[in-house]
Design an enzyme around this catalytic site. Sequence first.
Site, PDB file in Angstrom:
ATOM      1  N   ASP A 175      42.746  23.666 -23.894  1.00  0.00           N
ATOM      2  CA  ASP A 175      44.074  24.325 -23.833  1.00  0.00           C
ATOM      3  C   ASP A 175      44.843  24.158 -22.520  1.00  0.00           C
ATOM      4  O   ASP A 175      44.497  23.606 -21.739  1.00  0.00           O
ATOM      5  CB  ASP A 175      43.725  25.711 -24.302  1.00  0.00           C
ATOM      6  CG  ASP A 175      44.995  26.432 -24.785  1.00  0.00           C
ATOM      7  OD1 ASP A 175      44.820  27.523 -25.578  1.00  0.00           O
ATOM      8  OD2 ASP A 175      46.170  26.013 -24.715  1.00  0.00           O
TER       9      ASP A 175
HETATM   10  C1  GLC Z   1      49.120  27.002 -25.379  1.00  0.00           C
HETATM   11  C2  GLC Z   1      48.097  27.769 -26.689  1.00  0.00           C
HETATM   12  C3  GLC Z   1      47.622  26.668 -27.565  1.00  0.00           C
HETATM   13  C4  GLC Z   1      48.667  25.295 -27.605  1.00  0.00           C
HETATM   14  C5  GLC Z   1      48.725  24.693 -26.291  1.00  0.00           C
HETATM   15  C6  GLC Z   1      49.751  23.684 -26.333  1.00  0.00           C
HETATM   16  O1  GLC Z   1      48.947  27.665 -24.160  1.00  0.00           O
HETATM   17  O2  GLC Z   1      47.041  28.577 -26.141  1.00  0.00           O
HETATM   18  O3  GLC Z   1      47.393  27.493 -28.657  1.00  0.00           O
HETATM   19  O4  GLC Z   1      48.404  24.628 -28.853  1.00  0.00           O
HETATM   20  O5  GLC Z   1      49.081  25.507 -25.340  1.00  0.00           O
HETATM   21  O6  GLC Z   1      51.085  24.169 -26.255  1.00  0.00           O
END
Ligand code: GLC
Length: 739
Positions: free
Chosen positions: A262
């Site tokens: 993430d």
């Molecule tokens: C965010 C979220 C995740 C998302 C990622 C990319 O912090 O936790 O669900 O896909 O970053 O945007």
Amino acid sequence: MKESQLKELLESLTLEEKICQLVQLSGDFYAADAMAVGPQQKLGISEKVVDNAGSILNVLGADKIRRIQSEYLEKSRHKIPLLFMSDIIYGYRTIYPIPLGLGATWNPELVKECSRLTAKEACAAGAHVTFAPMVDLVRDARWGRCMESTGEDTYLNCQFAKAMVEGLQGELKPGEGIASCVKHFAAYGGAEAGREYNTVDMSERRLREEYLPSYRAAVDAGCEMVMTSFNTVDEIPATGNRWLMDQVLRKEWGFDGVIITDYAAIQEMTAHGVAADDREAARLAIEAGVDIDMKTPCYANQLKPLIEDGEISEELVDKAVWRILKLKNKLGLFEDPYRAASAEREKELLVCDRHRAQARKAAGEALVLLKNENHILPLKKKGQKIALVGPYSDSSNLIGLWAVHGKTEDVVTIKAAMEEVLEPGTLSCAQGCGMLEDYAFLGGFARAEKSGEKPLSKEQAEAELAKALEAVRNADVVVMTLGEHMMQSGEGGSRTDIRLPEIQRRFFDRITAEGKPVVLIVFNGRPLVLTEESQKAAAVLEAWYPGTEGGHAIADVLFGEVNPSGRLTMSFPRTVGQAPLYYNGFNTGRPVKTSIHSGRFMSKYLDCPNDPLYSFGYGLSYHETAYSDLTVSAASFTSGEKLTVSVNVKNTGVVAGLETVQLYLRDLVGSVVRPVKELKGFQKIWLEAGEKKTVSFTIGEELLKFHTKDMSFCAEPGKFQVFVGKNAEDVLEGEFEFQ
Ligand code: GLC
């Protein structure tokens, strides 16, 4: 490309080029207007990494990605195309209800079709991978990301995880399917106190029994990617958790796809305190089997020195690159780096009538009727003056926080939809009050500023209230549209008070004091505490964030074109003090209903009943149903055999409609405690007025399996209760024995 050629390509890469394939950057490195948060330029990586990074985040649009891809490939020595990945969670440009609403349809086939159409739009816009489905189990309504989940039940989440992966990917044909990335692995929804990014800590048994199955369902459905979660699992951040990523995901489940972190999760391991610096964080992640570093410099700057110092083997990098190259190859990027991205197809597909119709259908099935006193709903289109009041009455903010590529200008508002079906002069509309009194909590988040909302001035508020009161006094019935601000849920949207915003609760009290019947429509990304409103309103309709066609879907239900069939997939608490609250908990040694103890000495509160305001599986329709004659085909069965549970369901109402017949089991005695009830099946059936159908469920050993005392996954002999009904509380009971 043939696998042999792919192997040669891998062998032709320098170590730096291989490491760059493991780096994901945002669009602003490529002079694109990405949804980048924070000054990525400060990331501290070289220009060479930018020119050779393997993937790009949240930049889409056919022309844009074509420009970026061609410029990138022009510069590239190895000509390996960029992967374009994005958050396309519940729609690309056509936005469907938020997943908590999609779950409330109890219709995986419908949701699969929403996902399929989403993938078509996303392909036209140049997406290769979407960071969906989010399948985190959620039980704490304080957590903002309940809105992205399909709810509190493991079995139901598994059905939707499968449906969404299959819908998004199909056969991964260019123009049709995009790779799905199941998230957030694992158990992010278990954040203590519902506080965002907070610690998750639970037994391995609970993890395996309740939280992991939905990710497994996505993997078994063929999802191509898994995203690591921010949280700890057994006090080790998931992103560096080798047991979780390698032992469970890769070895036990056989997942050989790509693992991406993430956002910044590798570098965050220093904040967690399991890594002293970026170098140690990079080592932990690559050793855990993480392939792509989203938006940190750890892999870019630390993997080479780690290899040169002999701390990690280059083979770890080769394996990660190989998985990424295989995915790019599977997507056909070597044959067509633009993968059917086309501005013409965008014009043809985005928010087209066919997709709008699907969004309207899905929203109609997502709406949950929670109360309907004296059948005040459906409303009449003629001969009834309606006042439409509240901040959502003419608002386009019906698409929720994670509709990254959705546009509010595409949204059909409730007012517009009602005016389409009503004679002039029947409807009077007034905002009545502001959405919020204070917007400071939005903290300057880019999209919040864009929402353009700000508090009403004192004069504006007085004028709006006067207008609303005028409308109400001249009306026969009031439709009131209240809800959280869409930025009060989603990522970073945890709340400790999960009632409607205070300014709206005051408005609700003022309007209901006028004595006209009130139909309350609620917009929210989590279960709200509606205890007071549910007593005063004549009807309550849960609308979630219903998406681009939300206004039409709400009008369809309000006027009876659609008979509401939504059923809750999260328990609605009476007060936030009950959180976390879910239907399938354990009995405890002092259950209120059957304890040998009495008075205060039972598992309960002094100041609130244990049960929810609205239970899991609950929802009303414009027809009533009667369940009868539950039969179990045999008193017992053994391994390899099956039994059938049947029930008669009659539509005793005067309109036809959908009914979700729910099957629950209870294992009365296990080698470990077992939930008081567990959803094990459901069937959504159509019933004409007066029609009766017999609904049957087959029960075999598979449905009885769980992680026993020694952690083996199997069924144990013993007595079971079986429940069939219209929600988790209102059921007929039976029993059988597994021998
Ligand atoms: C965010 C979220 C995740 C998302 C990622 C990319 O912090 O936790 O669900 O896909 O970053 O945007």
